[in-house]
Every structure is written in structure tokens, then in C-alpha cells.
Design a protein around this motif. Sequence first.
Motif, mmCIF file in Angstrom:
data_model
loop_
_atom_site.group_PDB
_atom_site.id
_atom_site.type_symbol
_atom_site.label_atom_id
_atom_site.label_comp_id
_atom_site.label_asym_id
_atom_site.label_seq_id
_atom_site.Cartn_x
_atom_site.Cartn_y
_atom_site.Cartn_z
ATOM 1 N N LYS A 75 11.588 108.976 16.456
ATOM 2 C CA LYS A 75 12.299 110.167 16.022
ATOM 3 C C LYS A 75 13.752 109.789 15.796
ATOM 4 C CE LYS A 75 13.498 111.980 20.626
ATOM 5 N NZ LYS A 75 13.462 113.173 21.507
ATOM 6 N N ARG A 76 14.480 110.624 15.076
ATOM 7 C CA ARG A 76 15.864 110.323 14.736
ATOM 8 C C ARG A 76 16.788 110.585 15.922
ATOM 9 N NH1 ARG A 76 20.609 112.221 12.222
ATOM 10 N NH2 ARG A 76 21.321 110.912 10.483
ATOM 11 N N VAL A 77 17.518 109.546 16.332
ATOM 12 C CA VAL A 77 18.484 109.627 17.422
ATOM 13 C C VAL A 77 19.665 108.731 17.057
ATOM 14 C CG1 VAL A 77 18.953 109.102 19.856
ATOM 15 C CG2 VAL A 77 16.745 110.077 19.206
ATOM 16 N N ILE A 78 20.881 109.177 17.373
ATOM 17 C CA ILE A 78 22.079 108.361 17.140
ATOM 18 C C ILE A 78 22.706 108.018 18.481
ATOM 19 C CG2 ILE A 78 24.379 108.243 16.095
ATOM 20 C CD1 ILE A 78 23.458 110.275 14.034
ATOM 21 N N MET A 79 22.985 106.724 18.695
ATOM 22 C CA MET A 79 23.750 106.247 19.839
ATOM 23 C C MET A 79 24.930 105.464 19.305
ATOM 24 S SD MET A 79 20.542 105.163 22.260
ATOM 25 C CE MET A 79 19.400 105.130 20.878
ATOM 26 N N TRP A 89 23.172 111.521 20.441
ATOM 27 C CA TRP A 89 22.815 112.773 19.760
ATOM 28 C C TRP A 89 21.339 112.728 19.377
ATOM 29 C CZ3 TRP A 89 22.685 117.540 18.919
ATOM 30 C CH2 TRP A 89 22.357 118.133 17.697
ATOM 31 N N ASP A 90 20.580 113.708 19.903
ATOM 32 C CA ASP A 90 19.171 113.872 19.598
ATOM 33 C C ASP A 90 19.015 115.237 18.938
ATOM 34 O OD1 ASP A 90 16.453 114.427 19.560
ATOM 35 O OD2 ASP A 90 16.056 113.603 21.555
ATOM 36 N N PRO A 91 18.983 115.288 17.591
ATOM 37 C CA PRO A 91 18.915 116.593 16.913
ATOM 38 C C PRO A 91 17.609 117.337 17.170
ATOM 39 C CG PRO A 91 18.722 114.786 15.338
ATOM 40 C CD PRO A 91 19.094 114.171 16.642
ATOM 41 N N GLU A 92 16.513 116.612 17.395
ATOM 42 C CA GLU A 92 15.231 117.284 17.635
ATOM 43 C C GLU A 92 15.277 118.101 18.922
ATOM 44 O OE1 GLU A 92 10.915 115.711 18.910
ATOM 45 O OE2 GLU A 92 11.527 115.082 16.888
ATOM 46 N N GLN A 93 15.907 117.532 19.969
ATOM 47 C CA GLN A 93 16.023 118.231 21.246
ATOM 48 C C GLN A 93 17.344 118.996 21.378
ATOM 49 O OE1 GLN A 93 13.518 118.337 23.478
ATOM 50 N NE2 GLN A 93 12.288 117.117 22.045
ATOM 51 N N ASN A 94 18.197 118.860 20.364
ATOM 52 C CA ASN A 94 19.526 119.471 20.391
ATOM 53 C C ASN A 94 20.298 119.034 21.640
ATOM 54 O OD1 ASN A 94 21.621 121.046 19.317
ATOM 55 N ND2 ASN A 94 21.005 122.831 20.519
ATOM 56 N N GLN A 95 20.246 117.725 21.931
ATOM 57 C CA GLN A 95 20.925 117.165 23.093
ATOM 58 C C GLN A 95 22.048 116.243 22.650
ATOM 59 O OE1 GLN A 95 17.965 115.235 25.511
ATOM 60 N NE2 GLN A 95 17.144 117.155 26.292
ATOM 61 N N ARG A 96 23.242 116.511 23.148
ATOM 62 C CA ARG A 96 24.401 115.676 22.835
ATOM 63 C C ARG A 96 25.103 115.292 24.136
ATOM 64 N NH1 ARG A 96 26.285 118.278 18.854
ATOM 65 N NH2 ARG A 96 26.050 116.741 17.173
ATOM 66 N N HIS A 97 25.399 113.996 24.315
ATOM 67 C CA HIS A 97 26.064 113.510 25.526
ATOM 68 C C HIS A 97 27.211 112.594 25.134
ATOM 69 C CE1 HIS A 97 22.618 114.989 27.798
ATOM 70 N NE2 HIS A 97 21.813 114.268 27.020
ATOM 71 N N THR A 98 28.223 112.548 25.978
ATOM 72 C CA THR A 98 29.312 111.595 25.811
ATOM 73 C C THR A 98 29.797 111.170 27.185
ATOM 74 O OG1 THR A 98 31.496 111.214 24.829
ATOM 75 C CG2 THR A 98 31.054 113.418 25.696
ATOM 76 N N ALA A 99 30.297 109.930 27.288
ATOM 77 C CA ALA A 99 30.774 109.407 28.570
ATOM 78 C C ALA A 99 31.721 108.252 28.303
ATOM 79 C CB ALA A 99 29.600 108.943 29.434
ATOM 80 N N LEU A 202 28.899 108.545 13.073
ATOM 81 C CA LEU A 202 29.700 108.743 14.287
ATOM 82 C C LEU A 202 30.151 110.194 14.407
ATOM 83 C CD1 LEU A 202 31.040 107.577 16.788
ATOM 84 C CD2 LEU A 202 32.974 106.904 15.348
ATOM 85 N N ARG A 203 30.577 110.787 13.280
ATOM 86 C CA ARG A 203 30.973 112.200 13.308
ATOM 87 C C ARG A 203 29.810 113.084 13.699
ATOM 88 N NH1 ARG A 203 33.905 110.737 8.593
ATOM 89 N NH2 ARG A 203 32.248 111.578 7.282
ATOM 90 N N GLU A 204 28.607 112.750 13.201
ATOM 91 C CA GLU A 204 27.418 113.529 13.552
ATOM 92 C C GLU A 204 27.131 113.411 15.045
ATOM 93 O OE1 GLU A 204 22.638 113.783 12.544
ATOM 94 O OE2 GLU A 204 23.932 112.463 11.355
ATOM 95 N N ALA A 205 27.263 112.199 15.597
ATOM 96 C CA ALA A 205 26.994 111.996 17.025
ATOM 97 C C ALA A 205 28.010 112.742 17.893
ATOM 98 C CB ALA A 205 27.025 110.511 17.354
ATOM 99 N N ILE A 206 29.275 112.746 17.463
ATOM 100 C CA ILE A 206 30.334 113.427 18.219
ATOM 101 C C ILE A 206 30.188 114.942 18.112
ATOM 102 C CG2 ILE A 206 32.819 113.796 18.351
ATOM 103 C CD1 ILE A 206 33.171 110.887 17.482
ATOM 104 N N GLY A 207 29.716 115.395 16.932
ATOM 105 C CA GLY A 207 29.559 116.833 16.718
ATOM 106 C C GLY A 207 30.661 117.431 15.884
ATOM 107 N N ASP A 208 31.413 116.592 15.172
ATOM 108 C CA ASP A 208 32.487 117.097 14.291
ATOM 109 C C ASP A 208 31.927 117.742 13.038
ATOM 110 O OD1 ASP A 208 34.236 116.179 16.112
ATOM 111 O OD2 ASP A 208 34.879 114.419 14.970
#
Length: 208
Positions: A75-79, A89-99, A202-208
Motif C-alpha cells: 500500500k502507499r506509504v511515505i517515510m 504518512w499512511d493515507p489509507e489509515q489517515n495516520q501521520r507521525h513526526t519525531a 515531503l510536503r505530503e508527508a508533513i501535511g503541508d
Amino acid sequence: MMRGPCWLLAFLPLAGLAEPTNPIDLLARIRQSGQAQFHYEETRQLELASAPWQGQGYMLSGADGGLVKLQLNPKRVIMAIADERMYYWDPEQNQRHTAPLDYADQAAEQIKVFRSILQGQTEQLQTNYDFTAEQNNKRWTLRLTPKPDQSVEETPAIEISGDDGDRERRILIRQADGESTEYRMLKTNPEQGPAYSMQSLLREAIGD
């Protein structure tokens, strides 16, 4: 967050006698000094899984030290790594994390090691690893063994191999518990497949 990653390249070595080579020189030679895009296939051998986990997608490396892993299957995931932070960022699960990149997590350590390998950051790798290298005709192998004072649970053993043309690489990361992750990577040209924008991903993963 981002469990089970680690990232790799190449195929089986050609026949011929393996000759020792300087591992620091080899790491410097294979360093990606500018932008690069690789297609990757990933295989994870997990302790409690009955069959290997497999994925594929693209890896993008930037001249500024940034790194983006775009997983397309299963599935589509961005790290991503940018500005000393990690993004997921996992758009299928609508999960976004940053650390922060220095977050004390096994997955984070593996991501940092992978970036150091891809971008030839010798100083960072030498802190935790002893190096050995060999040349086998037009193929090479670099082995990173954790130093005796390193925690075996947090510092995996790593083997990197590739070709002198710098197109194919294989990275194998072995954990102390027997789990492993293997990446087979092929550098792509724009005419060979999709050309992804590192900044837009990267913008997609950050959520901009």
C-alpha cells in the motif's frame, strides 16, 4: 512508528577471486553527492511471521541529506528524513507521525544508518561500526559489524554490495534476534520510469 524498516541494493557477485579493498575509500566512492532516485524491492524476514513480508517502491536521496521512501506496494506509504526529523504518512489509515531524528527508537536508528550508507557519511558510521570490504571483479561488498561496545539489540549487522557502475545495490540488515530486512535497488533515469518530486512527497508527508 515506522516499524521494521531498513534500506538496500545490488545482486549476486560475479565469479572471480575476492580481493580486499579499503572500506573507507569504497564508501566515499559510492556516496550519492547529488539527487538520486532508486527503485527498490524490500523483503523482511520477521520472527513471528510464517512468510516474508514484501514491498516495493522508490527511494529518493537529496543533496541536502534528505531521504524519502515512497512505498507503493502493498500500500502507499511515505517515510522521510528532513531537517533532522522523521516523517511518516499512511493515507489509507489517515495516520501521520513526526519525531526528532535522535528519537531513541530502533526503527529510527535503522533509518539513520540507511541514510548514512546511501550518502557515504563515514564519520557517523565509524562511531558504531567496524568496516571490512572486498572487490570481486566489477562488484564490491562492504560489511559493517557493530563495535564490541555497541548494544546488539540496537545496532544491526549490515552488508552492502553493488556494481562499479553505481546502478545496482543490495543492502542486508540483520538484527540480533534473527530478523532481517533486504533491499534490492536500481538507480533509475527519468526515461526509465516515473520521476517523483522529492519536495512534493515531503510536503505530503508533513501535511503541508
